[in-house]
Design an enzyme around this catalytic site. Structure first.
Site, mmCIF file in Angstrom:
data_model
loop_
_atom_site.group_PDB
_atom_site.id
_atom_site.type_symbol
_atom_site.label_atom_id
_atom_site.label_comp_id
_atom_site.label_asym_id
_atom_site.label_seq_id
_atom_site.Cartn_x
_atom_site.Cartn_y
_atom_site.Cartn_z
ATOM 1 N N VAL A 104 37.098 40.458 45.717
ATOM 2 C CA VAL A 104 36.288 41.524 45.143
ATOM 3 C C VAL A 104 35.440 40.927 44.040
ATOM 4 C CG1 VAL A 104 36.296 43.774 43.988
ATOM 5 C CG2 VAL A 104 38.093 43.218 45.648
ATOM 6 N N CYS A 105 34.156 41.226 44.061
ATOM 7 C CA CYS A 105 33.239 40.802 43.013
ATOM 8 C C CYS A 105 33.290 39.277 42.831
ATOM 9 C CB CYS A 105 33.557 41.549 41.718
ATOM 10 S SG CYS A 105 32.248 41.520 40.469
ATOM 11 N N SER A 106 33.475 38.806 41.599
ATOM 12 C CA SER A 106 33.428 37.365 41.339
ATOM 13 C C SER A 106 34.673 36.638 41.810
ATOM 14 C CB SER A 106 33.214 37.101 39.839
ATOM 15 O OG SER A 106 34.252 37.672 39.066
#
Length: 323
Positions: A104-106
């Site tokens: 998720v995300c970074s």
């Protein structure tokens, strides 16, 4: 029913919503015993961690104590900027054993650092896509989708896109009806298509330096059905078509025609999501002229038709007329 182990990695500086969003989806998908998902959280040493917002999360166990999971979930957060080398070593040596690897995300940066995204398509938060592509040239970065699936690896864009990806995984595992029930319980949509763009046309580009061009960008956004040809826009900006096209490209980062395409697509998406207007009405309001022209634009940009986009994004919406 097979019980799927979900192992969520925690670390100092993790983004709380990157953890809680997907966890709530998997939890809500397990309303009865035996639960469809068994969710476990783990850190390198079993110690509590602080999230970027200051919350303290207490893990269930250490990473070395964890059983091989069905789904390994790697969240993002500021802690991905300078990750503990031991975490990267653990991912490099153990992540491949999980049936599904999810970020998720970074969190995608951690997977990439461990070599798990080499040769794969992937995405991350739109502000980090350039960083991901520059640091890890073996990764095929796709900056626009809210999530990308490539084999047994799935990566998502920023924050709430992790919920969209988790809903897609629940639908894959347990069927659309249960995933829809989860989405309704959490008061979110089932489900944004993975190839839906993760940012608006204006977020995706920079604002022009000169006030007349900045004002024109705003005017385009507010008038998608107007004549937005280069000649008409140049006249409104008080420039020759050639000078306008060059100045717009230099200051905004893309040709005016491409910017107009993005604005119209975004306007059409919003009307399909938020109104019951017919497809023909949406196409006229957003500057496409005909439903067929809008359909071609959606297929080219999102690989889905306007009708299918509306069905996916507004699953409870009643049928709407074509005109």
């Amino acid at each position: 029913m097979e019980q799927r182990e979900v192992l969520v990695i925690l670390f100092d500086g993790v983004q709380a919503l990157d953890v809680c969003g997907p966890v709530e989806v998997f939890h809500e998908a397990s309303p009865e015993e035996p639960a469809a998902y068994r969710i476990r959280t783990a850190t390198l040493d079993g110690a509590p961690v602080r999230t970027t917002s200051g919350l303290t999360l207490v893990p269930d166990l250490t990473l070395d104590e964890a059983a091989v999971p069905h789904t390994l979930l790697v969240p993002g957060g500021q802690g991905t900027r300078a990750p503990d080398p031991r975490l990267i070593d653990w991912l490099r040596g153990n992540a491949h054993r999980a049936r599904r690897k999810v970020s998720v995300c970074s969190g995608a940066l951690l997977l990439a650092e461990a070599g798990l995204l080499d040769g794969r398509r992937a995405t991350t938060h739109w502000m980090l896509c350039d960083t991901l592509a520059r640091r890890y040239p073996a990764v095929r970065v796709e900056p626009e989708p809210i999530y990308v699936r490539d084999g047994d690896v799935a990566t998502s864009a920023g924050v709430t896109a992790g919920i969209d990806l988790a809903l897609a995984l629940v639908e894959e595992d347990l069927g659309r009806d249960l995933a829809l029930a989860v989405a309704r319980q959490l008061v979110v949509f089932l489900r944004r298509p993975g190839n839906q763009t993760q940012f608006s046309a204006q977020l995706a580009v920079q604002l022009a330096d000169r006030r007349p061009l900045r004002d024109l960008q705003q005017w385009i956004t507010e008038h998608p059905a107007a004549d937005l040809s280069v000649e008409a826009l140049a006249d409104r900006a008080g420039l020759s078509p050639r000078h306008f096209a060059r100045a717009f490209r230099d200051e905004v980062g893309m040709p005016p025609g491409r910017y107009v395409d993005r604005v119209r697509l975004e306007a059409a998406r919003r009307r399909l999501e938020d109104t019951a207007d017919g497809i023909a009405q949406v196409s006229r309001h957003c500057g496409y002229g005909t439903p067929e022209a809008m359909r071609r634009a959606f297929l080219r940009a999102l690989d889905t038709s306007p009708a299918e986009y509306r069905r996916r994004f507004r699953p409870s919406a009643p049928p709407v007329p074509a005109t």
